[in-house]
Enzyme design. Structure first.
Site, PDB file in Angstrom:
ATOM      1  N   CYS B  85       0.796  -1.235   0.161  1.00 34.80           N
ATOM      2  CA  CYS B  85      -0.081  -0.091   0.083  1.00 34.80           C
ATOM      3  C   CYS B  85       0.700   1.076   0.059  1.00 34.80           C
ATOM      4  O   CYS B  85       0.383   2.430  -0.005  1.00 34.80           O
ATOM      5  CB  CYS B  85      -0.878   0.071   1.191  1.00 34.80           C
ATOM      6  SG  CYS B  85      -1.498  -1.575   1.799  1.00 34.80           S
ATOM      7  N   HIS B 334      -8.880   3.958  -1.345  1.00 38.99           N
ATOM      8  CA  HIS B 334      -7.648   3.391  -1.124  1.00 38.99           C
ATOM      9  C   HIS B 334      -7.297   2.682  -2.491  1.00 38.99           C
ATOM     10  O   HIS B 334      -7.250   1.220  -1.940  1.00 38.99           O
ATOM     11  CB  HIS B 334      -7.453   2.813   0.225  1.00 38.99           C
ATOM     12  CG  HIS B 334      -6.177   2.141   0.652  1.00 38.99           C
ATOM     13  ND1 HIS B 334      -4.985   2.579   0.087  1.00 38.99           N
ATOM     14  CD2 HIS B 334      -5.917   1.165   1.390  1.00 38.99           C
ATOM     15  CE1 HIS B 334      -3.812   2.177   0.633  1.00 38.99           C
ATOM     16  NE2 HIS B 334      -4.552   1.125   1.296  1.00 38.99           N
TER      17      HIS B 334
END
Ligand SMILES: [Zn+2]
Lengths: 146, 386
Positions: B85, B334
């Site tokens: 991420c 996200h």
């Protein structure tokens, strides 16, 4: 016994059957470096300090304290429930809590926490780690309050 | 640092469930927006770096080549950078290195992820593999599961409450509702957050960020070229990366992301500033507890006081340090590979005063904080207005 009986997807590893065979006999093995004496859990085949494969299996301490825990209500697909085809039906799952225990000496062990009310669990509770063979033949690790 | 590096253009496409666009089309939107922001074209760009976190979402073995091809950037350099991420921040770091080393004068940094081609349970499965495949995965651990353990540890050590976690979600949705590019631009109430279904005890639906499609891009330039573009540059003053154990169980303290602490130390040192000088920050709120840990680990408040910090509204505009006033991962979304780049886009626009109703007045120093996995790799970057 294959490592796959412990891991869901990995069957090939240098520490494979010794670890899983020990679990069947109720023991949880870590490893110790034959040169510097550092112990490891999870067990590993090489010491990153000495860069050697001179590793021996040792039983790890089993008593310690609960470091943290959770219960996975939205599971990954491999533990998910197939969607019910029945109209208006609801399928719900009550997950088994999972946690991490720090055993004496500082090693950390992840495992299932069966038969315990989730809301009753407290970080810091005294716990014991145990090897367990499941009905499907898989071997795993459970954590129990002392 | 040998040479100074500026951001001269920034762009983001709309985040969301983008059934209308493929990954390469999402990438194009972001790159076009960044180039237009800089008042330039790809002809002026020397080199490119692309962040994509996982192949599994987009069914592409060479996703960065597919996006690069669609931009027709050949034969100039492009390759992929991966840090889960934090891939976007790692690509930014590589882009920064490319300019700082003198290897190129103008570099495009792209981050993109198309996550919703697979179902939510498949996405959860893929993200769960971000844990240790041998030692954590057999226990059904998921990403929310890791952060749930962080949350329980934080609650036990400092008395942080589920209400305080939910307050992070309420704030981020409040600001996300003012961001037209956000995935879920709607306000939520504390009650709604607290009554949402349990995902991984004690984290509930509104404690979790979104599974999002999206892309973001920035154009970096050397000091010599920084003023050749349409608007004033923003300078990258500090950059830090640090790592931690694969298994969260192996960490000294579960309630601290050591990689954040260490990456921040490096970035602050390089920038020659401390946390009290930061005017606006985007931090990695993949889960509400992660934002509370970030307040503490970045030095915005003392360790253990993150819960009270949000309760006192210190991270709203007007508070001590406004955090995630773009909506954060929680409301803006996200798309993992794009996230770190999108954070840089937000800070760039904040420092140029372009954020409208959610503008932090007079912001001159900004910070981005981007976590890979459950803290295995972290990137912290510090930016200053020209
Ligand atoms: Zn050794």
């Amino acid at each position: 016994m294959e490592f796959k009986d412990f891991s869901l997807f990995i069957k090939d590893t240098k520490i494979g059957s010794t670890f899983t065979d020990a679990l069947v006999s109720g023991k949880i093995f870590g490893t110790r470096c034959g040169r510097c004496g550092r112990t490891f859990f999870p067990p590993r085949a090489e010491c990153p300090d000495c860069l050697e494969e001179s590793i021996e299996f040792v039983e790890i301490p089993t008593r310690g304290r609960l470091l943290s825990f959770t219960a996975i209500f939205v599971p990954p697909a491999h533990y998910g429930i197939p969607r019910s085809k029945m109209p208006f039906a609801k399928v719900t799952q009550i997950p088994c809590p999972v946690g991490v225990v720090e055993v004496e000496g500082g090693l950390r062990v992840m495992g299932w926490i069966p038969d315990v009310d989730l809301k009753a669990l407290q970080v810091g509770d005294p716990f014991e780690v145990q090897a367990r063979t499941l009905k499907n033949g898989q071997v795993t690790i459970v954590l129990s309050p002392i | 640092m040998k040479h100074k590096v500026a951001i001269v253009g920034a762009g983001q496409g709309r985040f969301g469930v983008r059934e209308d666009a493929s990954q390469r089309e999402l990438a194009f939107e972001a790159v076009a927006a960044a180039l237009k922001d800089a008042g330039t074209t790809l002809k002026d760009v020397d080199s490119m770096v692309t962040a994509v976190a996982a192949d599994e979402f987009s069914f592409a073995l060479q996703p960065s080549a597919q996006m690069h091809d669609y931009l027709e950037f050949f034969p100039k350099a492009n390759f992929r950078v991966e840090g889960a991420c934090a891939s976007g921040s790692m690509a930014l770091r590589v882009g920064w290195m490319t300019v700082a080393s003198g290897l190129a004068d103008v570099v495009l940094v792209l981050g993109a992820e198309k996550m919703t081609e697979v179902s939510t349970s498949q996405a959860t499965e893929i993200m769960g593999k971000g844990g240790d495949a041998i030692w954590e995965y057999p226990f059904g651990m998921t990403f929310p599961g890791f952060y749930a353990m962080v949350a329980r540890a934080h609650m036990a050590a400092f008395g942080t409450t589920e209400e305080q976690l939910a307050m992070v979600a309420v704030k981020n949705h409040f600001y996300g509702s003012q961001n037209p590019l956000a995935h879920m631009p709607k306000e939520i109430t504390l009650e709604k957050a607290l009554n949402s279904f349990m995902v991984a005890y004690p984290l509930k639906l509104y404690d979790c960020s979104l599974i999002t499609d999206g892309a973001a891009a920035v154009i970096l330039a050397s000091e010599e070229r920084a003023r050749d573009f349409a608007k004033s540059p923003v300078w990258i003053e500090g950059i830090g990366t640090a790592t931690d154990t694969m298994r969260i169980a192996d960490r000294d303290a579960l309630h601290t992301l050591r990689a954040t602490v260490e990456a921040a130390k490096k970035a602050y040192r390089l920038a020659g500033i401390g946390p009290e000088e930061v005017d606006v920050a985007t931090v990695h709120d993949c889960f509400t507890i992660a934002e509370i840990c970030a307040y503490e680990d970045l030095g915005f408040c003392p360790k253990g006081e993150g819960g009270a910090f949000i309760e006192d509204r210190q991270t709203y505009i007007g508070g001590k340090i406004p955090v995630n006033v773009d909506g954060g991962l929680k409301s803006k979304g996200h798309p993992v590979g794009a996230t770190g780049v999108a954070m840089a886009v937000e800070i760039m626009k904040q420092l140029r005063g372009e954020c409208g109703s959610r503008q932090v007045p007079g912001a001159e120093v900004g910070l981005t904080h981007n976590v890979g996995g459950s803290g295995q790799v972290v990137g912290v970057t510090i930016y200053k207005k020209d």
